[in-house]
Design a protein around this motif. Structure first.
Motif, PDB file in Angstrom:
ATOM      1  N   GLN A  54      25.205 -30.564 -31.541  1.00 47.32           N
ATOM      2  CA  GLN A  54      24.524 -31.813 -31.223  1.00 47.32           C
ATOM      3  C   GLN A  54      24.014 -31.699 -29.796  1.00 47.32           C
ATOM      4  N   CYS A 100      25.127 -45.129 -18.060  1.00 48.76           N
ATOM      5  CA  CYS A 100      24.455 -44.478 -19.190  1.00 48.76           C
ATOM      6  C   CYS A 100      25.458 -44.171 -20.304  1.00 48.76           C
ATOM      7  N   PRO A 101      25.304 -44.775 -21.495  1.00 48.97           N
ATOM      8  CA  PRO A 101      26.259 -44.522 -22.577  1.00 48.97           C
ATOM      9  C   PRO A 101      26.189 -43.083 -23.081  1.00 48.97           C
ATOM     10  N   TYR A 102      25.073 -42.403 -22.794  1.00 49.86           N
ATOM     11  CA  TYR A 102      24.889 -41.042 -23.280  1.00 49.86           C
ATOM     12  C   TYR A 102      25.362 -40.018 -22.260  1.00 49.86           C
ATOM     13  N   GLN A 103      25.842 -40.483 -21.122  1.00 53.34           N
ATOM     14  CA  GLN A 103      26.240 -39.586 -20.024  1.00 53.34           C
ATOM     15  C   GLN A 103      25.139 -38.593 -19.706  1.00 53.34           C
ATOM     16  N   LEU A 165      21.112 -41.847 -31.503  1.00 52.59           N
ATOM     17  CA  LEU A 165      22.490 -41.983 -31.050  1.00 52.59           C
ATOM     18  C   LEU A 165      22.745 -43.418 -30.598  1.00 52.59           C
ATOM     19  N   ARG A 166      23.669 -44.072 -31.252  1.00 53.36           N
ATOM     20  CA  ARG A 166      24.140 -45.412 -30.901  1.00 53.36           C
ATOM     21  C   ARG A 166      23.023 -46.425 -30.595  1.00 53.36           C
ATOM     22  N   GLY A 170      21.885 -51.266 -28.163  1.00 54.23           N
ATOM     23  CA  GLY A 170      20.743 -52.035 -27.680  1.00 54.23           C
ATOM     24  C   GLY A 170      19.884 -51.305 -26.674  1.00 54.23           C
TER      25      GLY A 170
ATOM     26  N   GLY B 151      28.081 -48.239 -20.452  1.00 56.71           N
ATOM     27  CA  GLY B 151      28.543 -46.877 -20.688  1.00 56.71           C
ATOM     28  C   GLY B 151      30.053 -46.755 -20.767  1.00 56.71           C
ATOM     29  N   PRO B 299      31.336 -44.162 -24.544  1.00 59.39           N
ATOM     30  CA  PRO B 299      31.351 -44.430 -25.988  1.00 59.39           C
ATOM     31  C   PRO B 299      31.165 -43.152 -26.811  1.00 59.39           C
TER      32      PRO B 299
END
Lengths: 182, 302
Positions: A54, A100-103, A165-166, A170, B151, B299
């Protein structure tokens, strides 16, 4: 106006990390500073287990959390959808890095500012494909304009039904992943 | 861990400064006479506590010390909690320092300073409203800053500002009491019955904190995979020893034990017992900020 994104066909990805290296070379990153990372994922339950790759990078979100929290507006979204950091005004608070949720924001201690995939903004404005797209030996990556219904990327999205991704967070991510049959 | 102990110091001291101000205001409104040492201590330490906290944020900034002129850019994005917090802190700090100067009541060597202080004292009521609102904003901001972070699922909940607010109140009250005991006023000291009452108030705050911490962790444990991992880190994982000793024992159980002990004895413990209880509340307040930051887990993406 254009809205740039990528479709990444993970069924073709062999995990060679050519995208990671091409990105590092293009952006003159330090060793270990990775803007396009390739994660190895184990799936399933014994005895039917599988392994796949991924890739994760900046999703150039429609609604980027990094730009919302940035106090200086150094992180901004261009009209063509590319999310960039202006290293000349960034104060290095790392708010975007934690948000950032995706790092996808990578901190650079020497420079004192963060970085992340620029979707090769300087190349694509000249009409050249991003470095990772050209480097991929499996041709798993397709770059294009998501707003143009006739572009190759838009056709791929219709045909292959990729996931993002996710999107439930939102953020409106613009990286599409073809996962194939489970 | 992107945000570490430096940010924890910043959040803790900003919160404690705001809490000390609110403790002084509350004491001033409800009882002028007996709590005079506490009121004095609260106003004296509030500004310095916040002023001691902000350099930690600057030290954490990648560019803050290399090119300090960039810091003006902190005001660029009114939609960012950090920008709002910068505004709130830069307004609260001078107001809190004005209260410290009024409380000191010194005769300054230069006449115009004395006249300026006298002139400002004329507007003390207006400043009191402004300072109180700004203290509320400061204490809530410390939780909002990380509460909006999408995040980190553990942080991204509305109970976090409430938890940091109540923790700021108890830290601020504790700091003011410690200061009042260590540097007592010559003419008037905190009396035994005042300590008893303060401990009662403090125990109530600590119980509310306990409820907030555990309802938050309980809900986070089952909300998502990553928030569950954060909770495991705190309750049973690498951070567990700090969580149970720092946050639960020092921050919550210890002050409660001392209060219950007083109720059983039927008389207040003064002096060092009070100092022990309140310094342990301060240690608990810092542990809470630090562990909340340290338990961040991003997450799951797929």
């Amino acid at each position: 106006m254009a809205k740039y994104g990528l479709v990444i066909d993970l069924t073709k990805c062999v995990g060679c990390q050519a995208c990671t290296l091409a990105c590092q070379a293009q952006n003159e990153l330090e060793p270990g500073e990775v803007w396009v990372r390739v994660e190895s994922v184990e799936e399933g339950r014994f005895p039917t287990v599988s392994r796949r790759f991924q890739t994760v990078q900046c999703n150039h979100c429609d609604n980027p959390p990094c730009a919302q929290v940035c106090p200086t507006k150094a992180t901004h979204k261009r009209r063509d959808g590319i999310v960039l950091v202006d290293n000349n005004i960034c104060i290095g608070c790392k708010y975007c890095v934690v948000t950032c949720p995706y790092q996808a924001r990578v901190w650079n201690e020497d420079r004192g500012t963060p970085g992340g995939c620029k979707l090769c903004a300087t190349r694509v404005t000249r009409g050249v494909q991003p470095a990772c797209v050209l480097a991929c030996p499996a041709k798993a990556r397709t770059f294009g304009d998501l707003d143009d219904p006739d572009s190759e990327i838009s056709r791929l999205i219709v045909r292959k039904r990729p996931i993002r991704l996710r999107p439930d967070l939102g953020t409106g991510p613009n990286m599409y992943y073809v996962r194939g049959e489970k | 861990m992107t945000w570490g102990p430096y940010i924890a110091m910043y959040l803790f001291f900003a919160g404690a400064g705001a809490g000390a101000f609110l403790a002084a205001v509350t004491a001033e409104i409800y009882s002028k006479e007996g709590f005079k040492p506490l009121i004095r201590a609260g106003y004296l330490i509030s500004g310095p506590l916040v002023a001691f906290g902000t350099p930690w944020l600057l030290l954490d900034l990648g560019m803050g010390l290399r090119q300090p002129w960039r810091l003006i850019g902190l005001l660029n994005n009114p939609g960012s909690v950090m920008t709002l917090g910068t505004v709130v802190l830069s307004l609260f700090m001078p107001v809190a320092f004005l209260f410290a100067i009024m409380e000191l009541n010194w005769r300054w060597p230069l006449g115009f300073i004395n006249r300026a202080v006298a002139w400002i004292s004329g507007y003390r009521n207006v400043l009191l409203y402004a300072g109180t609102s700004l203290a509320f904003a400061t204490a809530i901001y410390t939780g909002m800053l990380i509460g909006v972070v999408r995040g980190v699922p553990l942080w991204n909940t509305s109970i976090l500002p409430a938890l940091f607010f109540i923790s700021a109140l108890s830290s601020g009250l504790a700091a003011a009491v410690v200061f009042a005991v260590v540097f007592p006023m010559e003419e008037r000291r905190l009396m035994a019955e005042h300590f008893f009452y303060l401990n009662q108030v403090h125990s109530l705050m600590v119980v509310v904190e306990l409820i907030f911490v555990f309802s938050w962790l309980f809900i986070m444990a089952g909300l998502s995979v990553s928030s569950g991992q954060s909770v495991s880190l705190l309750l049973t994982g690498n951070l567990a020893i700090w969580f149970w000793f720092g946050v639960v024992f020092l921050g919550i159980v210890d002050p409660l034990i001392i209060y219950v002990w007083e109720v059983i004895l039927g008389r207040p413990l003064v002096g060092y017992a009070m100092i022990i209880s309140d310094t342990s509340v301060l240690a608990g307040g810092f542990s809470l900020r630090w562990l909340v930051l340290a338990a961040a887990v991003p997450p799951m993406l797929y």
